[in-house]
Design an enzyme around this catalytic site. Structure first.
Site, mmCIF file in Angstrom:
data_model
loop_
_atom_site.group_PDB
_atom_site.id
_atom_site.type_symbol
_atom_site.label_atom_id
_atom_site.label_comp_id
_atom_site.label_asym_id
_atom_site.label_seq_id
_atom_site.Cartn_x
_atom_site.Cartn_y
_atom_site.Cartn_z
ATOM 1 C CD GLU A 1 29.576 -18.122 -11.156
ATOM 2 O OE1 GLU A 1 30.056 -17.092 -11.625
ATOM 3 O OE2 GLU A 1 29.584 -19.217 -11.737
ATOM 4 C CB SER B 1 19.637 -10.508 -6.251
ATOM 5 O OG SER B 1 19.320 -11.266 -7.393
HETATM 6 C C1 LIG Z 1 23.427 -24.944 -7.039
HETATM 7 C C2 LIG Z 1 24.564 -24.183 -6.443
HETATM 8 C C3 LIG Z 1 25.810 -24.265 -7.022
HETATM 9 C C4 LIG Z 1 26.912 -23.590 -6.441
HETATM 10 N N1 LIG Z 1 28.159 -23.770 -6.981
HETATM 11 C C5 LIG Z 1 29.235 -23.222 -6.335
HETATM 12 C C6 LIG Z 1 30.566 -23.533 -6.774
HETATM 13 O O1 LIG Z 1 30.777 -24.261 -7.746
HETATM 14 N N2 LIG Z 1 31.598 -23.016 -6.055
HETATM 15 C C7 LIG Z 1 31.418 -22.216 -4.970
HETATM 16 O O2 LIG Z 1 32.401 -21.782 -4.370
HETATM 17 N N3 LIG Z 1 30.157 -21.906 -4.533
HETATM 18 C C8 LIG Z 1 29.074 -22.405 -5.174
HETATM 19 N N4 LIG Z 1 27.797 -22.124 -4.724
HETATM 20 C C9 LIG Z 1 27.625 -21.307 -3.542
HETATM 21 C C10 LIG Z 1 27.002 -19.945 -3.817
HETATM 22 O O3 LIG Z 1 27.929 -19.114 -4.471
HETATM 23 C C11 LIG Z 1 26.508 -19.388 -2.471
HETATM 24 O O4 LIG Z 1 25.380 -20.147 -2.116
HETATM 25 C C12 LIG Z 1 26.169 -17.923 -2.552
HETATM 26 O O5 LIG Z 1 27.323 -17.150 -2.720
HETATM 27 C C13 LIG Z 1 25.441 -17.436 -1.278
HETATM 28 O O6 LIG Z 1 26.072 -17.851 -0.114
HETATM 29 P P1 LIG Z 1 25.232 -18.561 1.058
HETATM 30 O O7 LIG Z 1 24.458 -19.653 0.405
HETATM 31 O O8 LIG Z 1 26.152 -18.931 2.146
HETATM 32 O O9 LIG Z 1 24.208 -17.461 1.537
HETATM 33 P P2 LIG Z 1 24.497 -16.281 2.655
HETATM 34 O O10 LIG Z 1 25.750 -15.626 2.295
HETATM 35 O O11 LIG Z 1 24.356 -16.879 4.002
HETATM 36 O O12 LIG Z 1 23.285 -15.336 2.368
HETATM 37 C C14 LIG Z 1 21.981 -15.492 2.960
HETATM 38 C C15 LIG Z 1 21.152 -14.269 2.591
HETATM 39 O O13 LIG Z 1 21.747 -13.087 3.178
HETATM 40 C C16 LIG Z 1 22.001 -12.131 2.174
HETATM 41 N N5 LIG Z 1 23.198 -11.361 2.488
HETATM 42 C C17 LIG Z 1 24.417 -11.840 2.870
HETATM 43 N N6 LIG Z 1 25.270 -10.841 3.068
HETATM 44 C C18 LIG Z 1 24.608 -9.693 2.790
HETATM 45 C C19 LIG Z 1 24.943 -8.307 2.827
HETATM 46 N N7 LIG Z 1 26.166 -7.884 3.138
HETATM 47 N N8 LIG Z 1 23.981 -7.407 2.498
HETATM 48 C C20 LIG Z 1 22.736 -7.826 2.148
HETATM 49 N N9 LIG Z 1 22.346 -9.106 2.117
HETATM 50 C C21 LIG Z 1 23.277 -10.030 2.428
HETATM 51 C C22 LIG Z 1 22.154 -12.942 0.890
HETATM 52 O O14 LIG Z 1 21.946 -12.154 -0.261
HETATM 53 C C23 LIG Z 1 21.102 -14.013 1.080
HETATM 54 O O15 LIG Z 1 19.847 -13.512 0.712
HETATM 55 C C24 LIG Z 1 26.699 -22.766 -5.306
HETATM 56 C C25 LIG Z 1 25.422 -22.660 -4.751
HETATM 57 C C26 LIG Z 1 24.363 -23.360 -5.284
HETATM 58 C C27 LIG Z 1 23.022 -23.249 -4.626
#
Ligand SMILES: Cc1cc2nc3c(=O)[nH]c(=O)nc-3n(C[C@H](O)[C@H](O)[C@H](O)COP(=O)(O)OP(=O)(O)OC[C@H]3O[C@@H](n4cnc5c(N)ncnc54)[C@H](O)[C@@H]3O)c2cc1C
Length: 369
Positions: free
Chosen positions: A353, A356
């Site tokens: 969600e 950080s």
């Molecule tokens: C157990 C679990 C349950 C989940 N459940 C749901 C759900 O029910 N529905 C749903 O839709 N999603 C769900 N998610 C997805 C979750 O919301 C995403 O994993 C999360 O938003 C991060 O996206 P990403 O994994 O693609 O990481 P990325 O967006 O690829 O991020 C990778 C890294 O880059 C950093 N980063 C990215 N953009 C920026 C920026 N602009 N400035 C600084 N740093 C940045 C991030 O903070 C992170 O450290 C779930 C994830 C997990 C692990």
């Protein structure tokens, strides 16, 4: 009363099984039907729609207590309540609410919510899943990943592109029922923690949904999702609080029992100072969460308060569970005590969600306004 009820229920239905679920990566769907009977799957749903009719203080208490017992259960409960049910409650029309909410509130129907895609997590507004209008229906194509209950959910709220890339009004939310042709669960993730909460892909291949399944206005799906997440973040903050409280309680107990050099380890300042830091962090997280909960109960804007609560509480969960493992020494590294599981589960809080880093973006944007 809610906390006591959860403790009694959990002693029979959660604690004896949590390690087995964790090791088998097993999602105990039947448990959530029981939580539904207790009113915990529709905590914020008004009584007229079959829910418990509580506010955010009761909701935070319920999530934190469940998360103390098993954070995976807290995560699944929070996702069902805040995301799927919350989205339909906030933006569904009367007909949709009457049709779907009572069954969600008792968990006769388990909910999922799909925003994230393989290539767009933090940058969800650039999603590739598309919905095209075709007469009286919308046809959805694409894939969502990391979805809580992506396979087991009986109902999903799905956000898909209906306009141009880069247009925040170019996405729409749909309610998609399990069994709709062209909609299926995909790969289930094998995770570091939160292993008893199912995380899986949802796949859409020429999935036809009637126009009556659109939530709110066409084009509002992304804006709606940001509002849903404003509230949802309070629930992830509560999840972090439950983990940190659980890890602290276990650490206090253990440090009084474990003796080294002829004394309980709690008598060493090095350990008692850790406990002092942990207790202070837990209390600060609780107060930030209560502030956000209070604003939410009063119907005020919570974007800043919920991002601060989520950011702080998640980081506290990670740091407190880390110190808990340290206090337990070698035993903390084994599965004989619950702290290693808190340590693994806590990390999700700084990612799900909104990471950080994304919370800091939200907070910075708000304070710089
Ligand atoms: C157990 C679990 C349950 C989940 N459940 C749901 C759900 O029910 N529905 C749903 O839709 N999603 C769900 N998610 C997805 C979750 O919301 C995403 O994993 C999360 O938003 C991060 O996206 P990403 O994994 O693609 O990481 P990325 O967006 O690829 O991020 C990778 C890294 O880059 C950093 N980063 C990215 N953009 C920026 C920026 N602009 N400035 C600084 N740093 C940045 C991030 O903070 C992170 O450290 C779930 C994830 C997990 C692990």
């Amino acid at each position: 009363m809610i906390a006591d009820m959860i403790r009694d229920f959990g002693a029979k239905e959660i604690t004896p099984f949590r390690l087995d679920w964790d090791e088998r990566n097993h999602f105990p769907k039947e448990l959530f039907h029981k939580l539904g009977e207790l009113g915990l799957m529709g905590v914020l749903v008004p009584i007229e729609y079959g829910g418990s009719g509580f506010g955010y203080f009761e909701y935070v208490t319920a999530i934190a207590e469940l998360s103390k017992l098993d954070p995976s259960v807290g995560l699944s409960m929070a996702a069902h309540n805040s995301l799927c049910t919350g989205h339909i409650m906030l933006f569904g029309n009367e007909e949709q609410k009457k049709k779907y909410i009572p069954k969600l509130a008792t968990c006769e129907t388990l909910g999922a919510w799909g925003l994230t895609e393989p290539n767009t997590g933090s940058d969800a507004g650039n999603m590739k899943t598309v919905a095209k209008e075709d007469g009286d229906t919308w046809i959805i194509n694409g894939a969502k990943n990391f979805i809580t209950h992506g396979i087991s959910g009986d109902l999903a709220v799905v956000i898909a592109r209906t306009g141009e890339v880069g247009d925040s009004h170019g996405m729409t939310a749909f309610i998609v029922e399990r069994g709709t042709p062209g909609f299926r669960g995909g790969r289930k993730e094998n995770k570091l923690g939160m292993r008893a909460s199912e995380t899986a892909e949802m796949i859409f291949e020429d999935c036809m949904v009637p126009k009556s399944q659109v939530l709110g206005n066409v084009g509002d799906g992304f804006i709606q999702s940001m509002k849903v997440l404003d509230g949802g973040r309070i629930s992830i903050a509560a999840l972090g609080l439950g983990i940190a409280e659980g890890a602290l309680e276990e650490s206090i107990k253990y440090s009084k029992e474990r003796e080294q050099f002829g004394k309980p380890i709690s008598s060493f300042q090095g350990i008692s100072f850790k406990l002092a830091d942990m207790a202070t962090q837990v209390e600060a997280a609780r107060l930030l969460i209560y502030k956000a909960a209070d604003l939410k109960n009063r119907g005020e804007k919570v974007t800043l308060a919920s991002a601060q609560a989520k950011y702080f509480s998640s980081e506290v969960a990670v740091s407190v569970s880390n110190e808990a493992v340290q206090i337990f020494g070698g035993y903390g590294f084994t599965k004989d005590y619950p702290v290693e599981k808190y340590y693994r589960d806590a990390k999700l809080c700084t990612i799900g969600e909104g990471t950080s880093e994304i919370q800091k973006l939200v907070i910075a944007r708000e304070v710089l306004k």
